[in-house]
Design an enzyme around this catalytic site. Structure first.
Site, PDB file in Angstrom:
ATOM      1  N   CYS A  18       9.090  -7.329   5.072  1.00 40.40           N
ATOM      2  CA  CYS A  18       7.116  -7.367   4.847  1.00 40.40           C
ATOM      3  C   CYS A  18       6.684  -8.723   3.283  1.00 40.40           C
ATOM      4  O   CYS A  18       6.430  -9.445   2.996  1.00 40.40           O
ATOM      5  CB  CYS A  18       6.594  -6.397   3.650  1.00 40.40           C
ATOM      6  SG  CYS A  18       7.379  -5.744   2.557  1.00 40.40           S
TER       7      CYS A  18
ATOM      8  N   HIS B  77       4.563  -2.911  -1.262  1.00 38.33           N
ATOM      9  CA  HIS B  77       4.762  -3.781  -0.196  1.00 38.33           C
ATOM     10  C   HIS B  77       4.167  -4.440  -0.076  1.00 38.33           C
ATOM     11  O   HIS B  77       3.371  -4.363  -1.097  1.00 38.33           O
ATOM     12  CB  HIS B  77       3.932  -2.512   0.976  1.00 38.33           C
ATOM     13  CG  HIS B  77       3.719  -3.519   1.866  1.00 38.33           C
ATOM     14  ND1 HIS B  77       4.131  -3.686   2.862  1.00 38.33           N
ATOM     15  CD2 HIS B  77       2.208  -3.519   3.119  1.00 38.33           C
ATOM     16  CE1 HIS B  77       3.843  -4.060   4.231  1.00 38.33           C
ATOM     17  NE2 HIS B  77       2.251  -3.927   3.890  1.00 38.33           N
TER      18      HIS B  77
END
Length: 1054
Positions: free
Chosen positions: A98, A353
């Site tokens: 990510c 994340h």
């Protein structure tokens, strides 16, 4: 409908008044519940498993109501994978990539960078021809620039909702499962891109990184004495701003440019003064780039923990940033507007994340890029939203500061991207080059073909479902049998036929058959009675068998079940009758022998025997229309049943006759035996006149004679060798006895077995021989030198077990020394295979210290050396061995027991533990020191342990309170051991100071074998002062392996 158990009782109620021989067809049909009333839909809520005529609740409701076409398939609408109008394309997260996806989206929306990359020449021109892209061959970019070109072209014009960046990630050599430092990735990739583009001839391409991202500042040092100013110019691609202790972005910038005093030991050497002088140093911004990257240093190194941690403090920043006050040359415009906010969601620096909020430079609208998902913000406003609601440690919860118009606060933003504000809006239209557009068109064509294929599969599934729908509606109405001819089909198969998610298999009725190859009456609860018309259609379409018609009703099973039920009903009455007969006095001696255990449990045995047929049916029938029963499990259960004693078998001897033990049986009357015989017709019968087994009588006499003989032998041996048995007056090599010049050696295993026999001669086998060959090498030579036998730790050099074709290995026994007088007696009592003797010889006329020791047989030097090598190798190759860790405070061992410890099982056998030793008969350690003073008892291994190849220290380590035992292996690293210690003592690895025998253990990458940690070792642990915040322990748990960052990737030129 009545519950299943009530239906079961009603189906067999007639058996109470009908004898087995009177069973008729009517009774059989009642047992199979042929004429039970069928259930009505809407009245019966669920299927009645006890009624074979209930066809409600088997899955038909899905087909009889209104049908949704989407229920006929599990294929998603391919248009859901299509790019939305006026939206951007997402990127697939390949595991932990990510952080890569966020930067790719930020760079893609830098129009100048995208345009320059499109101008970069590509080998793709060789791949394309005049009439388009070569067919039958997929395009594979060769360089980083080509990968980025192709990715940007797909992000711009792809029809897909998201694309796969695996080619780009693979070209960089990144580990898709390992999350990396996003800021470090940004720096390294920009450096790699700049170096790659520097070879281009087009200056717009060659200088794009410098033009967009590169600024310049100077380190300025001013001497306080003479005022001389020294400048060191440096380029920058981002400003790294410390956020600790600050609340606003402008405060972070001011600190970055703050003046620093150089005084004391840190004084500056002035070239003008030619000496060290007090000075000031600061950074001056000379020029700023078009795109200003501000790195907020959220991930910092914590000196206390030795690892990175994340700062979750709120930082305020505005959408407009005026950099003029911070720039040295004031000419020009330095007003920037916010264009991207990169977010890290999560508390720890090692997990979380990454997402990005990026502003579209053409429309001015804000978008949230979260891997595959793209979300457009409302009203052209930046909305951080849920990203700021994620957890941080509950102890330090802080409220979000209030933000005014045009300002924002974030505790998860780690990078802010500002673009130089221009008076004219950016209306630049970046066109994808023709060769890249051809590649994109081809990918779009593949996507469209996939959409068509998926849509066709959906259509076929819908058509198939509609056909099945019509079939079910038609057949379900004809399923009930009524009075017409009928057949039986399993409920499970009907449910699978109505379940579209699984393909319908052929009908398999084998699992519900009885031993007569007909329908078992006990299987009725899982069967359904259907019309012959419906059955014909089922078998014609799906096949299978055997077909269970009216002829499949088994009369034999019904008759047998009737007999069993009648016996069960009669059992309670017979139980009372037998009890009364047993209490009554017997007339005469005529009767039958019955085991007392059988009499106590005969009622239960009778019930089990009556139920046995039902149990066997369930076991043998397995699972209908599914996986057959496990034959191995069935065999095991059958074997267990065979091992259980049946009625009256408790008085059977091994030869099949009457047992000689009279205490285990009693005499019952003829009448009582007849009652019992009804339930156990196959039970062994022993009339009162039956003699006991003659073979058992002979064995009993022999056993009594053997016991008497063993007692006599044990008493004789104990009398002949009293000191050896009681471990009194034993010789010792370290202090040679003056009254003898020779000593003999035997195996300690022999002594253990012999003492066990002498203590309990009736429970042990006599020892007839001494196996000294196990103490010698394959060549018949002795394995030990005299000095090694006299050392305290000589038990490492101990009796050996030979390996085939190799060196002997250390066993779990020691040697024992024997006096010459005892040896003469031993040779009379036992068979000795090898004599081992050590003789002391005086050398010349010298003093008593000048003596020489000679062994018979002589020492074998080669095997001795091999033994030592083998022992050292074994000490370095152990697995799952026990070591001990002592925690010390100020060099004193901690004596408190604070955590559960690993229990190390004793090596004593259960028999030895149960033995009660008379006074003076203790288990000694026969290798003594200090002139015969007895050592503490050490547990000895039995014969099984004697055969194993294991390592053993001289004495068992005695664990004290506060000490922890850990299981380790020689090939594990010190770092891994520290993690184990952390779990046991709650001391973080960076606070652990370990030592063994005074040697400091500090090489975390070294294995325990190379560090000299052997089984039973004691490691001392001294802990540093505990840190205040142990929330960092969460990070420590995630960093068991050393960080390698981008080592070995394409970002570092590999």
């Amino acid at each position: 409908m009545a519950p299943r158990l009530q239906l079961e009782k009603a189906a067999w109620r007639w058996a109470e008044t009908v004898r087995p021989e009177e069973v008729s067809q009517e009774h059989i049909e009642t047992a199979y519940r042929i004429w039970l009333e069928p259930c009505i839909r809407g009245v019966c809520r669920r299927n009645c498993r006890g009624n074979p005529n209930c066809l409600v609740g088997i899955g038909e409701h899905v087909w009889l109501g209104e049908i949704d076409e989407n229920s006929f398939h599990n294929i998603d609408d391919p248009n859901c994978e299509r790019r939305k109008k006026n939206s951007f394309v997402g990127l697939t997260n390949l595991g932990a990539t990510c952080y890569v996806n966020t930067f790719l989206q930020v760079w893609f929306l830098n129009l100048e960078l995208r345009q320059a990359l499109y101008l970069c020449p590509s080998t793709c021109s060789d791949y394309t021809m005049g009439d388009g892209v070569r067919g039958g061959k997929d395009y594979e970019p060769q360089t980083i620039c080509e990968h980025l070109q192709y990715l940007f072209a797909l992000l711009q014009n792809s029809n897909r909702r998201y694309i796969d960046p695996s080619g780009f990630v693979k070209a960089l050599g990144l580990d898709t499962g390992q999350q990396q430092d996003a800021q470090e990735f940004s720096k390294l990739f920009m450096s790699l891109l700049e170096d790659t583009l520097s070879k281009q001839k087009n200056p717009d391409v060659r200088n794009i990184v410098q033009q967009q991202f590169c600024g310049e500042y100077a380190y300025v040092t001013v001497c306080n004495q003479c005022g001389r100013e020294s400048k060191l110019l440096s380029k920058f691609y981002e400003l790294e701003l410390n956020i600790q202790g600050h609340k606003q972005l402008t405060d972070c910038i001011s600190e970055f440019l703050k003046e620093e005093k150089l005084e004391g030991d840190n004084r500056y050497f002035c070239e003008n003064c030619q000496s060290k002088q007090n000075a000031t140093r600061k950074i001056r911004l000379l020029s700023l780039p078009c795109t200003l990257n501000l790195q907020l240093m959220r991930f910092v190194f914590d000196r206390q923990t030795g690892h990175k941690k994340k700062l979750n403090a709120y930082i305020g920043f505005s959408e407009s940033l005026d950099m003029e006050p911070y720039v040295e040359h004031k000419g020009g415009s330095f007003v920037y507007e916010l264009s991207a906010v990169l977010i890290h969601r999560g508390v720890s620096a090692y997990s979380g994340h990454y997402i990005a909020h990026v502003k579209d430079p053409q429309s001015g609208e804000w978008y949230k890029f979260n891997d595959e998902d793209i979300e457009k913000m409302e009203g052209k406003k930046l909305q951080l939203g849920i990203e700021e609601d994620l957890a941080e440690p509950s102890k330090s919860q802080t409220r979000k500061p209030k933000c005014g118009k045009g300002t924002h606060c974030s505790r998860n933003a780690y990078m802010l991207v500002y673009r130089l504000q221009t008076r004219e809006k950016n209306h630049t239209m970046v066109q994808v080059p023709a060769f890249l557009q051809e590649l994109v068109d081809r990918d779009n064509l593949k996507f469209e073909e996939w959409c068509v294929e998926m849509a066709e599969m959906r259509r076929q599934s819908v058509d198939k479902g509609k056909a099945k729908h019509e079939e079910v509606k038609e057949l379900y109405q004809r399923l009930p049998a009524g009075a017409e001819p009928y057949e039986f089909v399993s409920l499970e198969w009907l449910q699978k036929w109505l379940d579209e998610s699984t393909p319908t298999k052929p009908i398999d009725n084998h699992a519900c058959l009885c031993s007569h190859a007909k329908l078992h009456p006990d299987k009725i609860p899982i069967m359904k009675r259907i019309s012959e018309y419906a059955a014909d259609i089922f078998y014609s379409r799906y096949g299978g068998g055997p077909r269970l018609t009216v002829k499949a009703l088994c009369k034999d099973c019904v008759v047998e079940r009737c007999r069993v039920l009648r016996l069960k009903n009669q059992l309670n009455e017979d139980y009372k009758t037998v009890n009364n007969l047993l209490k009554a006095a017997m007339k005469g001696d005529d009767g039958f022998w019955v085991g007392k255990s059988s009499l106590r449990s005969w009622r239960q045995l009778a019930l089990e025997q009556l139920d046995e047929q039902d149990g066997e049916a369930e076991q043998s029938n397995g699972k209908i229309n599914g996986t057959p029963f496990n034959k191995d499990e069935s065999k095991e259960e059958k074997k267990e049943e065979e091992d259980e004693l049946n009625f009256n078998e408790d008085i059977l001897c091994p030869h099949g006759g009457l047992s000689i033990s009279e205490n285990e049986r009693r005499l019952v009357s003829q009448e009582a035996w007849n009652k019992l015989r009804q339930y156990f017709p196959k039970a062994p019968e022993f009339p009162s006149y039956k003699e006991c087994c003659s073979q058992c009588k002979i064995l009993e006499r022999e056993g009594e004679e053997n016991e008497a003989l063993h007692k006599m032998i044990a008493n004789e041996q104990k009398t002949s060798l009293p000191n050896l048995f009681q471990d009194k007056n034993r010789p010792c090599l370290s202090n040679w006895p003056e009254d003898t010049d020779c000593l003999y050696i035997v195996s300690h295993f022999f002594l253990d077995e012999w003492r066990k026999f002498v203590r309990k001669p009736t429970r042990s086998t006599p020892v007839s021989s001494i196996g000294n060959a196990a103490l010698l090498c394959p060549h018949g030579g002795l394995m030990f030198t005299f000095p090694s036998l006299t050392k305290e730790d000589s038990k490492l050099c101990q009796p050996l077990e030979r390996r085939e074709g190799g060196w002997p290995t250390a066993a779990h026994n020691n040697i024992a020394l024997i006096w010459p007088s005892e040896w003469q007696m031993i040779q009379k009592l036992f068979v000795v295979d090898k004599v081992i003797k050590i003789t002391r010889i005086a050398v010349g006329d010298a003093g008593p210290s000048e003596v020489q020791y000679i062994s018979e047989p002589k020492l074998c030097p080669d095997c001795r050396e091999g033994l030592l090598c083998q022992q050292q190798r074994d000490l370095r190759e152990y697995t799952q061995a026990t070591i001990y860790v002592h925690k010390v405070v100020d060099n004193k061992k901690v004596m408190k027991d604070s955590a559960p410890e690993l229990n190390v099982s004793s090596s004593e056998t259960e028999e030895d533990k149960e033995e009660t030793k008379p006074d003076g008969e203790k288990d000694p350690d026969f290798n003594q020191s200090n002139g015969g003073t007895k050592r503490q008892k050490t547990s000895q291994q039995g014969y099984v342990a004697y055969q194993k190849q294991v390592i053993r220290r001289s004495t068992r380590h005695r664990k004290v309170r506060g000490e922890k035992a850990l299981l380790v292996s020689a090939n594990q690293t010190l770092k891994e051991l520290k993690i184990q210690i952390m779990h046991a003592f709650s001391v973080a690895p960076f606070d652990q100071n370990l030592s063994i025998d005074g040697k400091i253990l500090n090489d975390d990458c070294a294995t325990l074998g190379t560090l000299g940690v052997i089984p039973e070792s004691v490691i001392l642990l001294k802990a540093d002062e505990p840190i205040a915040d142990y929330a960092a322990m969460d990070d420590v748990m995630q960093v068991c392996m050393p960080e390698e960052g981008f080592k070995g990737t394409g970002l570092l030129g590999h």
